[in-house]
Design an enzyme around this catalytic site. Sequence first.
Site, short mmCIF file in Angstrom:
data_model
loop_
_atom_site.label_atom_id
_atom_site.label_comp_id
_atom_site.label_asym_id
_atom_site.label_seq_id
_atom_site.Cartn_x
_atom_site.Cartn_y
_atom_site.Cartn_z
CE LYS B 193 61.88 68.77 -3.33
NZ LYS B 193 60.78 69.49 -2.67
N GLY B 246 69.27 73.66 1.89
CA GLY B 246 68.39 73.01 2.88
C GLY B 246 69.20 72.50 4.03
CB SER B 247 68.46 70.03 6.64
OG SER B 247 68.25 68.83 5.90
CB THR B 248 73.74 69.52 7.46
OG1 THR B 248 74.05 70.92 7.54
CG2 THR B 248 75.04 68.75 7.29
CG LEU B 249 69.38 64.33 7.76
CD1 LEU B 249 70.30 63.59 8.73
CD2 LEU B 249 67.96 64.31 8.32
CB VAL B 250 68.21 66.98 2.87
CG1 VAL B 250 67.84 66.76 1.41
CG2 VAL B 250 67.04 66.61 3.77
N GLY B 251 71.42 67.41 2.61
CA GLY B 251 72.57 67.70 1.76
C GLY B 251 73.46 66.48 1.59
CD GLU B 269 74.85 78.52 -0.09
OE1 GLU B 269 75.47 79.18 -0.91
OE2 GLU B 269 75.02 78.63 1.15
CB CYS B 303 70.99 78.82 6.43
SG CYS B 303 71.03 80.05 5.13
CD GLU B 400 70.36 75.20 10.76
OE1 GLU B 400 70.33 74.07 10.21
OE2 GLU B 400 70.56 76.26 10.12
#
Lengths: 490, 500
Positions: B193, B246-251, B269, B303, B400
């Site tokens: 995706k 991607g972002s830590t939030l989504v991670g 990552e 990043c 960030e």
Amino acid sequence: MSSTVKIPVPALNKEISVSTGLFINNEFVPSVDSAEVIQCFNPATEQVIASVVAGSSKDIDVAVAAARLAFKTTWGKNVTGWERSRLMNKLADLIERDKQELAELETLNNGKPVAVARDFDIGDSIQCLRYYAGWADKITGQTIEVDNKSKMAFTRHEPIGVCGQIIPWNYPINMWAWKVAPALAVGCTIVMKPSEITPLTALKLSELVVEAGFPPGVINTVPSLGSVGGAALAAHNDVDKIAFTGSTITGRKIMEAAAKSNLKKVSLELGGKSPQLIFESADLQQAAAWAALGICYNTGQDCTAGSRVYVQDSVYDKFIDVLVSTVKETVIGDGFDNNTGGGPLISKAQFDRVWGYIDAGKAEGAKVVLGGERRNTKGYFVDPTIFTDVDSSMKIIFGPVLSIGRFKTEEEAVALANNTTYGLGAGLHSTDASQCMRVSGLLEAGTVWVNQYNILSNNVPFGGKSNQEYTSVKAVHWNIGEKLQWPLSL
Amino acid sequence: MATIFTHEFNTPVYKGKTSFNTGLYINGKFVEGSDKTTIDVTNPATGKVIAKIAEATAKDVDIAVTAAHKAFETTWGLNAGGAERSRLLLKLALLMEEHQQELAAIEALDNGKTFTWAMDLDTTFAIDTIRYYAGWADKIHGQVQETDEKKLSYTRHEPIGVVGQIIPWNFPLLMMSWKLGPALATGNCVVLKPSEFTPLTAIRMCELIDRAGFPAGTVNLVTGYGNTVGAAISSHMKIDKVAFTGSTLVGRKIMEAAAKSNLKDITLELGGKSPNIIFNDADLEQAVNWAAHGIYWNHGQACSAGSRIFVQSGIYDEFLEKFTEKSRSLKVGDPFDVDSYQGPQVSKNQYDRIMDYIQSGKDQGATVHLGGDRNGTEGYYINPTIFTNTTPDMKIVQEEIFGPVGVVIKFEDEDDVIRQANDTVFGLAAAVFSQNINRALNTAHRLKAGTAWVNCVNQLHANVPFGGFKQSGIGRELGEYALHNYTAVKSVQVNLGHVM
């Protein structure tokens, strides 16, 4: 100044042009001090097809100097792994583009069938170059913890330098690739001495080296007599390593010369008198096919030729029957004939040698169950010959001559197999997995094939019993599914 | 309805045309999404919609996964030997090279980075990455372990199976190559995706993948939103591994979904707030240049951006002056202008986010030393921005920003600055500038980061591993290390004589 010869290919109504000078610094040049030439023969017709410049020891000096300069300036640590990878892949692509013509040239000079040269020899060579191109940007060292507060220790794997490479006549293009690829991948520069019997494809490949874009001096090709160019390389004080494939007798000379000159690194691929063991549980049909391949492939001119076969008593007669009828199907003939499975022997000298062994065998009373009869035609053709009940000759014949012995027990088989100063390859055929494991462990050879023979892969190491390292690396190829059809369908 | 995307480039740096199918790529074919809906693709330089691409839903993910499994069982996995996988990856690299300018142009149009950067870095590095992993494909070695002579014990490094890959919008094509390279080299089938903000080069790549000869189902592209397609991938019961950048939030969401579904393997990552420590004994001019590259590269949308710039007091004033001058000199402009260094931020969303951070910096009392405002009136351009006089608790120092906003912090004590540098939940990268080799190496070794740059910043190579400590991620990409992300180790123990 480059001279080119156009070699006629009567069977295909065409000509192949080859530069005949010495290839140094990306140019084809005459010798600096000699007018000697090397005559190249077509072993199927016994005719001279071309003459090339014969390098002198002074020419070797010039080539080594070129390689040294390149190593210091445009290669070695001055070129990145990615660039080496790129150039090697380009070279592989060019060889693939020209594979038909290269195969025809190989056949003219070496005799092997064109389809074999193209699909096996050259196919493998292309794959070899690509395989090592893939390693070029992956030469890693290690970091090693010593004392975190005071030391940063790590290893670098650096290229050795200028490498002399001496290759044989049985697989000219393939041996060229096996030598050139790993050396280039790590950043070494090369002075290559192809066999004086088969220098033509090495010269043709040198043209592609230029086209691929390698800087001058990275690869140099100096056809020369072994006793001249080969000796000069082995004894040269500015060559850092010599790699040789050929006879054991010459291997000794090279090692000696290396010791007496500058203690250069030496790697040697020498002879073999490789055994195959046929146990009673073996699939006899398949074992016979592999045994046939073992002695007939490349007309027996293979360092791992399975020239001794030992068969367990209980299946001896049956196996001989199957083996003879399988080997009988082998067609030895002209390489440009589509029906040919194997070509002539490489030269008159080899032809006489092999016949010497066959005649001696007969004189000693060995039983000939197949072959053993001379043809009365031009060309160094020898048909597959099988001796049984012979006190196994331990001499390397290097032709399609197989001697068969028998054994009762596994211990006996292993003893017979290991009773040799050589240790290049060995094969065993059995459907008893425990036996396969035991025997492959006991066989003293650099490569052991289980239910297979002589099939190699670029990513699997190959070599004889090594006395150079602390441990010997043995490659085990265990066939778990490949079925062989002999003769090979090309 | 998804159609053919056609665009004529008539710019100072590139003239050419591109035209390609904008469907999903599943099982070797370009298809519409199951719901037949589309996603708008915007050009961030103008804010205008330039394309409509097919939108995938969870149902399309199912179809892709089924196709991927079929391919894994029949035409891919270990059914295609290493040499064959290598050959196809090399072919793909060659095709990418042949279409490099076109790919760079599409990337610049879709993402906003300049065509020059897209050519010199993104596409070049992407091609190198594919080639690098092509070289690994036939070198996936296990080991043989010595136990005793009655046992044959060895490991196989087998492909995992069907892997899901979710990539971001900051380096679309490059991130795709980092994901596909090791996954395909080791024999996995992929359901990928791309970001819904920057799908175009990914779609174009699928045509090249198809032409290279990869069997149908080995690579599948599902263009859709994170909370539909991304969620479907991370919670899918038949996807054996998910790799996300991607972002830590989504991670976190992905890791949670993996845990709640089938415990699929994950690599992440994520974000960073990387420190760049510049000592008194640094080469000042070089430090200035690298610091600029550290924060402004890719418009700060990296990043690993060196977004906290610690400068030792002895050179602070001189550094700030030179760094400000350097920052001012960077040309912000159209991605297809000859001398543009920095284009627009990727989307309105991101633009708003960054401007909010800038505002928070002002609100919390930091000094806007440079910039802090929009550039122009059209498109999402933000001027290079420098904040000074910050305190550690400020949002602009902790969080960030992902924009061209650097924070310059004065320090004195070596131990203290290392403490400050490490005082973050992130740990992706760090940089240290010093001419004293002992100081440089010891600092690098003490920094808690997956990459420690010494006298450089933001330099990456296909063969050098990259990844984060702490909340910056799990696992490593690039180099030989990435292979571990996509192989499962099987120990085979063959009894050849032990009697029970």
